[in-house]
Enzyme design. Structure first.
Site, PDB file in Angstrom:
ATOM      1  N   ASP A   1     -11.107  32.617   2.077  1.00 24.56           N
ATOM      2  CA  ASP A   1     -10.628  32.204   3.315  1.00 24.56           C
ATOM      3  C   ASP A   1     -10.698  30.646   2.978  1.00 24.56           C
ATOM      4  O   ASP A   1     -11.662  29.442   2.210  1.00 24.56           O
ATOM      5  CB  ASP A   1     -11.590  32.200   4.685  1.00 24.56           C
ATOM      6  CG  ASP A   1     -13.673  32.438   3.972  1.00 24.56           C
ATOM      7  OD1 ASP A   1     -13.565  32.546   3.241  1.00 24.56           O
ATOM      8  OD2 ASP A   1     -13.896  32.144   5.467  1.00 24.56           O
TER       9      ASP A   1
ATOM     10  N   HIS B   1     -16.051  20.836   3.232  1.00 26.13           N
ATOM     11  CA  HIS B   1     -14.966  20.873   5.118  1.00 26.13           C
ATOM     12  C   HIS B   1     -14.232  19.128   5.314  1.00 26.13           C
ATOM     13  O   HIS B   1     -14.045  19.121   6.130  1.00 26.13           O
ATOM     14  CB  HIS B   1     -15.922  21.374   5.685  1.00 26.13           C
ATOM     15  CG  HIS B   1     -16.921  22.460   5.503  1.00 26.13           C
ATOM     16  ND1 HIS B   1     -17.631  22.843   6.770  1.00 26.13           N
ATOM     17  CD2 HIS B   1     -17.033  23.323   4.510  1.00 26.13           C
ATOM     18  CE1 HIS B   1     -17.391  24.381   5.868  1.00 26.13           C
ATOM     19  NE2 HIS B   1     -17.013  24.821   4.806  1.00 26.13           N
TER      20      HIS B   1
ATOM     21  N   GLU C   1     -16.358  34.109   4.673  1.00 22.33           N
ATOM     22  CA  GLU C   1     -17.579  33.499   4.128  1.00 22.33           C
ATOM     23  C   GLU C   1     -17.821  32.414   4.789  1.00 22.33           C
ATOM     24  O   GLU C   1     -18.742  32.243   5.817  1.00 22.33           O
ATOM     25  CB  GLU C   1     -17.401  32.915   2.776  1.00 22.33           C
ATOM     26  CG  GLU C   1     -18.700  31.582   1.944  1.00 22.33           C
ATOM     27  CD  GLU C   1     -18.999  31.010   2.744  1.00 22.33           C
ATOM     28  OE1 GLU C   1     -20.379  30.146   2.716  1.00 22.33           O
ATOM     29  OE2 GLU C   1     -18.084  30.145   2.319  1.00 22.33           O
ATOM     30  N   GLU C   2     -16.786  31.543   6.031  1.00 24.53           N
ATOM     31  CA  GLU C   2     -16.950  30.777   6.502  1.00 24.53           C
ATOM     32  C   GLU C   2     -17.391  31.433   7.902  1.00 24.53           C
ATOM     33  O   GLU C   2     -17.799  30.001   8.871  1.00 24.53           O
ATOM     34  CB  GLU C   2     -15.473  30.424   6.477  1.00 24.53           C
ATOM     35  CG  GLU C   2     -14.832  29.151   5.193  1.00 24.53           C
ATOM     36  CD  GLU C   2     -15.534  27.889   4.994  1.00 24.53           C
ATOM     37  OE1 GLU C   2     -16.742  27.461   5.704  1.00 24.53           O
ATOM     38  OE2 GLU C   2     -15.021  27.430   3.842  1.00 24.53           O
TER      39      GLU C   2
END
Length: 435
Positions: free
Chosen positions: A91, A403, A158-159
Site C-alpha cells: 500500500d 512518509h 501495512e500502513e
C-alpha cells in the site's frame, strides 16, 4: 522455536546469484517505476495485486488472490524441507508527492477521512515489491538448489496496521503451509550508504496504540469561568500529567512514548466549551509495558477530572482502538544467524546492528500468531542516496524521513540488496538434501 538450518552458500554460488540478479535489474527497475507511478491506498491495492499475482503465476507459483481482502499468497512446493515465508507490503500513503522524479505519482484518491489527496509510495513499499519479485525470479530459477516449501505473500494495508492480521484471519496459516521462518525487509532513511543492511535482534519496532479521550466539562461564558468547569484547562492538565506516566511510572530502561497529537475544543473566543477531545499515540515494546501505559492514561484522566470537581457522570471517556499494531520481535538467535550469513555474503561493512525504533510494523503479527513455531526477522536496507548523505555531512541538511513527500530512495540499491538478501536467505534456510 523451529530448529535453525542455515547453510551459507559458497562464494561461487553467491557470485552466480548476484550475476543473474544484475541481469534482471533493468526489468525490476521498470517494474519499480511503474509501481511508484501508480500507488494504491490500503485495502485498495487491486491493480497492484493483480499485476504482481500475474508475474508470480508466470514463475510457476500456485497463486491465490483476495486473501485478507487484497492480499496475494504464492506457494512453490519443492520436496520435503522447511517452509520459508517471504513478505512484501503493497500500500501507498495519502501524500502529495514532491520528489520531482520523472515517474512521480500523480494519482489522487479519497481515503476514509473523506478528503481527496494525492497518493504516493512515501514509505518505499514499491522497492519492497520489486525486490520481492526479484527474489521470486531467482528462487524459481534455482529449484535444483533448495528443497522445501516457499510461501511468498503480498500484504495489503501495512500502513493501517491491519493487513497482516486480515491475512491471518483469512486462513494464512490454515489454508496455506504455515512457515517455520518468516522474513521481510524495509527500506530506511538512514545515515548510512544505500544498500547497507541493518538488523535488530529482539524488539525492533513498537506496539502502536491509538487512544481517544473525550474530556467533559461544564460550559459557560468566558467572562465568568467560576461558574464553569473548563474542559480546556482540565484537558491541558491531563496532557501535562500524562508525561509523568513515562517519566515516573515506567522504568527508564523500558522505552515508552505517550504523544498527544491532537487537541480540539471550543468554537468561539468568549465561550467555555463543555467538551475537549484529545488524540494520542502510545508506543511500547512488551505487553506489560503497554498495559502500564494504557492503565496510566485512564488513571491520570480520571484523577485530574476528580481534582477539577467533576461528578461521576462527567468523567472522561477513554477509547483505545481495539485493533492495534503489536511490537515486532525479531527472534534473537535466528536474527544473529541470518546476520552472520548476510555478513558472509555482503561483507562486514554492509551489515550492522541497529538500535530498535518506536515506529510500528504489522509484520509482527506473523510471529505473534504462533510464537513457539515461527521464527521471524525483519531487517532494514538503507535507501539514502549519496547526495543526501553528502549534504548531511557538509551542512547538516536533515534527511527526509519515511512518509515524507520528498522521500526518493536509491531504489536500485534497495531493490538489488533486498532481492539478493531474501533469495539467499531462503536458499540458506532450505538447503538441498540437508545441506
Amino acid at each position: 522455536m523451529a530448529a535453525l538450518a542455515i547453510a551459507v552458500a559458497s562464494p561461487a554460488q553467491a557470485d552466480d546469484l548476484r550475476a543473474d540478479l544484475q541481469a534482471d535489474m533493468p526489468e525490476l527497475m521498470e517494474l519499480y517505476r511503474d509501481l511508484h507511478a501508480k500507488p494504491e491506498l490500503s485495502f485498495e491495492e487491486h491493480e497492484t495485486a493483480a499485476k504482481l499475482a500475474s508475474r508470480m503465476k508466470e514463475l510457476g507459483f500456485e497463486v491465490t488472490e483476495g486473501v485478507g481482502r487484497t492480499g496475494v499468497v504464492s506457494v512453490m512446493r519443492n520436496g520435503e524441507g522447511p517452509t520459508v515465508m517471504l513478505r512484501a507490503d503493497m500500500d501507498g500513503l495519502p501524500v502529495v508527492e514532491q520528489t520531482g522524479l520523472p515517474y512521480a505519482s500523480t494519482v489522487t484518491a479519497t481515503p476514509a477521512s473523506g478528503v481527496t489527496t494525492g497518493v504516493m509510495h512515501a514509505c518505499g513499499h514499491d522497492t519492497h515489491m520489486a525486490g520481492f519479485i526479484g527474489a521470486a525470479q531467482l528462487l524459481a530459477e534455482r529449484k535444483d538448489e533448495w528443497q522445501g516449501t516457499l510461501v511468498m505473500i503480498l500484504q495489503p494495508a501495512e500502513e493501517l496496521g491491519l493487513g497482516a492480521l486480515a491475512m491471518i484471519e483469512d486462513g494464512l496459516y490454515t489454508r496455506f503451509p504455515k512457515p517455520d521462518y518468516a522474513l521481510a525487509f524495509h527500506d530506511a532513511a538512514a545515515p548510512a550508504p544505500a544498500g547497507t543492511i541493518g538488523y535488530t535482534p529482539g524488539f525492533a519496532l513498537a506496539n502502536v496504540d491509538s487512544v481517544d479521550i473525550t474530556v467533559k466539562g461544564i460550559g459557560g461564558h468566558g467572562a465568568y469561568p467560576h461558574t464553569t468547569v473548563d474542559p480546556v484547562v482540565l484537558a491541558s492538565a491531563i496532557v501535562m500529567k500524562l508525561q509523568t506516566v513515562v517519566s515516573r511510572n515506567s522504568s527508564p530502561l523500558d522505552p515508552a512514548v505517550i504523544t498527544v497529537g491532537s487537541f480540539h475544543a471550543g468554537a468561539k473566543h468568549n465561550i467555555i466549551s463543555d467538551e475537549a477531545k484529545l488524540q494520542l499515540t502510545v508506543r511500547s515494546y512488551s505487553d506489560e509495558s503497554r498495559k502500564l501505559l494504557l492503565d496510566g492514561i485512564r488513571r491520570v484522566a480520571r484523577g485530574e477530572a476528580i481534582t477539577a470537581g467533576l461528578p461521576e457522570n462527567l468523567m472522561p471517556e477513554i477509547a483505545v482502538e481495539e485493533t492495534y499494531t503489536p511490537a515486532t520481535f525479531n527472534d534473537v538467535d535466528f536474527s544473529n544467524e541470518m546476520a552472520a550469513a548476510f555478513k558472509a555474503r555482503f561483507g562486514e561493512e554492509r551489515v550492522m546492528e541497529w538500535p530498535p525504533v518506536m515506529g510500528g510494523e504489522d509484520f509482527s503479527q506473523f510471529r505473534r500468531a504462533d510464537p513457539e513455531n515461527v521464527d521471524s526477522m525483519i531487517f532494514w536496507i538503507s535507501g539514502t542516496p549519496q547526495p543526501m548523505l553528502d549534504a548531511l555531512e557538509q551542512d547538516g541538511t536533515p534527511l527526509p524521513s519515511l512518509h515524507s513527500p520528498f522521500w526518493a530512495p536509491d531504489a536500485e540499491k534497495v531493490i538489488a540488496t533486498g532481492a539478493e538478501a531474501l533469495a539467499s536467505a531462503a536458499l540458506d534456510l532450505m538447503p538441498r538434501n540437508g545441506g
